[in-house]
Design an enzyme around this catalytic site. Structure first.
Site, PDB file in Angstrom:
ATOM      1  N   ARG A   1       0.844  -1.195   0.000  1.00 31.90           N
ATOM      2  CA  ARG A   1       0.000   0.000   0.000  1.00 31.90           C
ATOM      3  C   ARG A   1       0.882   1.248   0.000  1.00 31.90           C
ATOM      4  O   ARG A   1       1.967   1.255   0.600  1.00 31.90           O
ATOM      5  CB  ARG A   1      -0.842  -0.035   1.278  1.00 31.90           C
ATOM      6  CG  ARG A   1      -1.799   1.116   1.480  1.00 31.90           C
ATOM      7  CD  ARG A   1      -2.966   1.009   0.592  1.00 31.90           C
ATOM      8  NE  ARG A   1      -4.092   1.824   1.016  1.00 31.90           N
ATOM      9  CZ  ARG A   1      -5.094   2.142   0.192  1.00 31.90           C
ATOM     10  NH1 ARG A   1      -5.094   1.734  -1.067  1.00 31.90           N
ATOM     11  NH2 ARG A   1      -6.102   2.854   0.626  1.00 31.90           N
TER      12      ARG A   1
ATOM     13  N   THR B   1      -9.869   0.513  -9.245  1.00 32.45           N
ATOM     14  CA  THR B   1      -8.855  -0.382  -8.734  1.00 32.45           C
ATOM     15  C   THR B   1      -8.923  -1.561  -9.681  1.00 32.45           C
ATOM     16  O   THR B   1      -9.779  -1.590 -10.549  1.00 32.45           O
ATOM     17  CB  THR B   1      -9.278  -0.712  -7.280  1.00 32.45           C
ATOM     18  OG1 THR B   1      -9.231   0.490  -6.534  1.00 32.45           O
ATOM     19  CG2 THR B   1      -8.482  -1.781  -6.618  1.00 32.45           C
TER      20      THR B   1
ATOM     21  N   THR C   1      -4.153  -0.736  -7.124  1.00 34.19           N
ATOM     22  CA  THR C   1      -4.940   0.474  -7.379  1.00 34.19           C
ATOM     23  C   THR C   1      -4.116   1.742  -7.541  1.00 34.19           C
ATOM     24  O   THR C   1      -2.992   1.833  -7.041  1.00 34.19           O
ATOM     25  CB  THR C   1      -5.943   0.692  -6.220  1.00 34.19           C
ATOM     26  OG1 THR C   1      -6.837   1.745  -6.564  1.00 34.19           O
ATOM     27  CG2 THR C   1      -5.265   1.039  -4.919  1.00 34.19           C
TER      28      THR C   1
ATOM     29  N   ASP D   1      -7.808   8.388   0.464  1.00 37.58           N
ATOM     30  CA  ASP D   1      -8.325   7.290   1.289  1.00 37.58           C
ATOM     31  C   ASP D   1      -8.101   7.531   2.789  1.00 37.58           C
ATOM     32  O   ASP D   1      -8.600   6.780   3.627  1.00 37.58           O
ATOM     33  CB  ASP D   1      -7.699   5.955   0.870  1.00 37.58           C
ATOM     34  CG  ASP D   1      -8.568   5.219  -0.156  1.00 37.58           C
ATOM     35  OD1 ASP D   1      -9.719   5.620  -0.355  1.00 37.58           O
ATOM     36  OD2 ASP D   1      -8.079   4.244  -0.755  1.00 37.58           O
TER      37      ASP D   1
ATOM     38  N   SER E   1      -7.749   1.050   3.448  1.00 37.32           N
ATOM     39  CA  SER E   1      -8.238   0.591   2.137  1.00 37.32           C
ATOM     40  C   SER E   1      -9.478  -0.280   2.320  1.00 37.32           C
ATOM     41  O   SER E   1      -9.771  -0.754   3.417  1.00 37.32           O
ATOM     42  CB  SER E   1      -7.134  -0.228   1.479  1.00 37.32           C
ATOM     43  OG  SER E   1      -7.598  -0.862   0.316  1.00 37.32           O
ATOM     44  N   SER E   2     -10.179  -0.491   1.215  1.00 41.10           N
ATOM     45  CA  SER E   2     -11.291  -1.458   1.217  1.00 41.10           C
ATOM     46  C   SER E   2     -10.946  -2.694   0.393  1.00 41.10           C
ATOM     47  O   SER E   2     -11.783  -3.585   0.219  1.00 41.10           O
ATOM     48  CB  SER E   2     -12.542  -0.833   0.602  1.00 41.10           C
ATOM     49  OG  SER E   2     -12.958   0.257   1.358  1.00 41.10           O
TER      50      SER E   2
ATOM     51  N   GLY F   1     -13.691  -1.331  -6.967  1.00 39.36           N
ATOM     52  CA  GLY F   1     -15.010  -0.775  -6.601  1.00 39.36           C
ATOM     53  C   GLY F   1     -14.986   0.117  -5.372  1.00 39.36           C
ATOM     54  O   GLY F   1     -16.044   0.385  -4.800  1.00 39.36           O
ATOM     55  N   GLY F   2     -13.814   0.569  -4.934  1.00 36.95           N
ATOM     56  CA  GLY F   2     -13.753   1.466  -3.773  1.00 36.95           C
ATOM     57  C   GLY F   2     -14.446   0.837  -2.580  1.00 36.95           C
ATOM     58  O   GLY F   2     -14.226  -0.334  -2.255  1.00 36.95           O
TER      59      GLY F   2
END
Ligand code: GLY
Length: 576
Positions: free
Chosen positions: A112, A385, A403, A427, A456-457, A477-478
């Site tokens: 990340r 993403t 992403t 984010d 993050s998701s 898809g966030g």
């Protein structure tokens, strides 16, 4: 007589429908529409790659055919997506990988992005404390320190088998020879053309007018990748590529320095592991909220017989929505970078804690999100993403989600290097309590600090059944990532769908705030939506034209692999 009989059957059908069911699944018209869109399953004997682009899946498979393993294919696929799917594939972003080796060992890699050393808690607020949301989304200030190159080299060092030059060779060739633009890509490039010009203030290969069938060559990216292939990770974090990147960022209002690049490390983490009925689910741990939220939602719905209620029936939608509402409320308060905040993971996933969370749920009336907050724990002080799934011929399986955050990230394109830069700083909770681009409201746990990773998701997920690897799945898809992965797993497990049917089925989403259920348009019966509205749910059909683009692979009872490549994108499953 015939007419009478027909009338009678119709009356019985309508009255049953009104009385019981409103739990009816999809109306026949919608079912036939979906059937028309559905792709055919891809079946393979030994190995498979499913990704957002045919070129990337092909390159991944090529590596496997050469004798490489899933981790070699991961590197090739990740970089091939950076070439052929610049919308989200990247060198200038970050991601997460969850893996299970052929021996059953599991793990997770966090590559990340991080906040730069010069970042500060209130960097996106004006002098009156108002959130200037554009600043965290577009241009140099929006960019987090990229992690992708560190990620692929960490994978290579620990789990790879082929030399990096051999893995990157077909990717470099792809960048040089170009990829063919699809209809969807042409539409997106046209849409963002002016934004790229406005942000970068100079033309580039991405500001040309493209139509379906054109070829896009990226020789700058091919050169960058060649240097990385020769010089390794250091080329990006200490070398010429890094220097060019910093120079570019600093002339575009960015605050990332060479010191930030030097300090960047990908981190191996323990994944989140939990059971849902007979399944063992292995998903991403913080700084992604994916694994914890997925676990909470599945555990909250486990006591309800959703198979009996039916796929996408109103009762199923109610149960899932209420579980999602509660999990996302917890997400906003408790979750952040585990290197900075203390996350009560065990408690959040414990039966004791979760058993009370649905106590106030009733099928008669929606719970208002305003009336609900995060659960109390005694003693505890984007859409854009891309995901790919790989299973190799040795039995290694991976799920990777990567992403730039928004579409083409910050829209900053480093022309000399051939790649876009992320806008992952959005984010973070720039102002705790204020929504980000996905409408997610975050808390203090996800506030900005130097070197911190933004929450993050992303939910790359593996599933075991009876102790054996069974499925790999994930999606872009966030904020909708978690709920899309959830529904896909349920579609396969509870509703006996094939992998392809499961990824193609219509989806809905709730994330606590805003307090609405989003439905993919024209995919759910109107009477179901009306029924839910009557129960107090706010129904939104237009905002999300699609919810997620799920790619997955499932092991069939005969040991073959079935790929599911989402009908919503150009996604492609290739196997052998
Ligand atoms: N940027 C989307 C996510 O990490 O969830």
């Amino acid at each position: 007589m015939k007419k009478l009989l027909f009338l009678l059957i119709t009356i019985i059908f309508i009255s049953c429908k009104q009385e019981i069911k409103n739990t009816e699944a999809i109306s026949p018209e919608v079912t036939s529409q979906i059937k028309a869109d559905v792709k055919k399953s891809t079946i393979a004997d030994k190995a498979m790659v499913v990704s957002a682009r045919e070129e990337a899946s092909k390159i991944g498979i090529e590596i496997l055919k050469k004798g490489g393993n899933a981790f070699d294919a991961m590197i090739a696929t990740e970089m091939a997506l950076a070439v052929s799917f610049p919308f989200a594939g990247n060198l200038g972003g970050g991601g997460f990988m969850v893996y299970r080796t052929q021996y059953g060992e599991i793990g997770a890699l966090d590559y990340r992005e991080k906040a730069p050393l010069a970042a500060s808690r209130d960097m996106y607020l004006d002098e009156n404390g108002n959130f200037i949301s554009e600043k965290s989304k577009v241009g140099g200030m929006a960019v987090g320190v990229p992690g992708t190159i560190a990620g692929i080299f960490a994978v290579h060092e620990k789990l790879g088998s082929l030399p990096i030059e051999e893995i990157l060779e077909p990717v470099i060739a792809l960048a040089k020879r170009g990829f063919v633009i699809t209809r969807k890509q042409a539409k997106r490039l046209t849409h963002y053309n002016q934004v790229f010009l406005d942000t970068n203030k100079e033309p580039s290969i991405f500001t040309k007018a493209y139509k379906e069938g054109d070829t896009l060559k990226n020789s700058a990216l091919s050169t960058t990748l060649s240097r990385i292939s020769q010089n390794g990770r250091a080329e990006f974090y200490n070398g010429k590529t890094g220097e060019k990147l910093i120079k570019y960022l600093q002339s575009n209002n960015g605050i990332i320095t060479m010191q930030d690049l030097n300090a960047y490390e990908a981190v191996w983490r323990d994944p989140i592991v939990f059971n849902y009925k007979e399944l063992k689910i292995i998903s991403m741990s913080p700084p992604s909220s994916g694994g914890i939220c997925l676990a909470q939602i599945l555990k909250l719905i486990e006591p309800f017989p959703i198979k009996e209620y039916g796929h996408n029936s109103v009762k199923t939608i109610q149960v899932i929505t209420e579980a999602e509402r509660r999990a996302y409320a917890d997400r906003s308060f408790y979750l952040g970078d585990p290197d900075f905040v203390d996350i009560p993971v065990e408690t959040l996933l414990s039966d004791d804690y979760l058993s009370g969370r649905m106590d106030d749920f009733s099928f008669d009336k929606a719970t208002a999100s305003e009336s609900l907050s995060y659960g109390s724990i005694p003693g505890y002080e984007s859409d854009e993403t891309t995901h790919y799934s790989i299973v190799d011929q040795f039995g290694n399986a991976i799920a990777v989600t990567t992403t730039l955050n928004g579409a083409y990230g910050s829209k900053l394109y480093v022309k000399e290097l051939g790649f876009f830069l992320n806008n992952e700083m959005d984010d973070f909770s720039a102002k705790p309590g204020t929504a980000n681009m996905f409408g997610l409201v975050g808390g203090e746990a996800n506030s900005i600090a130097p070197q911190k990773r933004m929450l993050s998701s992303m939910t790359p997920t593996l599933v075991e059944k009876n102790g054996k690897f069974w499925m790999t799945v994930g999606t872009p898809g966030g904020s909708k990532i978690i709920t899309s992965v959830l529904q896909t797993i349920l579609n396969v497990y509870e509703y006996d769908m094939t992998m392809q049917e499961a990824v193609d089925a219509p989806r809905f989403h709730h994330q606590w705030l805003p307090d609405v259920i989003r439905f993919e348009p024209n995919s759910f019966p109107k009477d179901s939506l009306k029924y839910l509205e009557n129960k107090g749910y706010i129904v939104e059909e237009k905002k999300s034209t699609i919810i997620g683009k799920v790619d997955g692979i499932k092991i069939l009872p005969n040991g073959k692999l079935e790929g599911g490549a989402d009908r919503r994108g150009d996604d492609t499953a290739i196997g052998f």
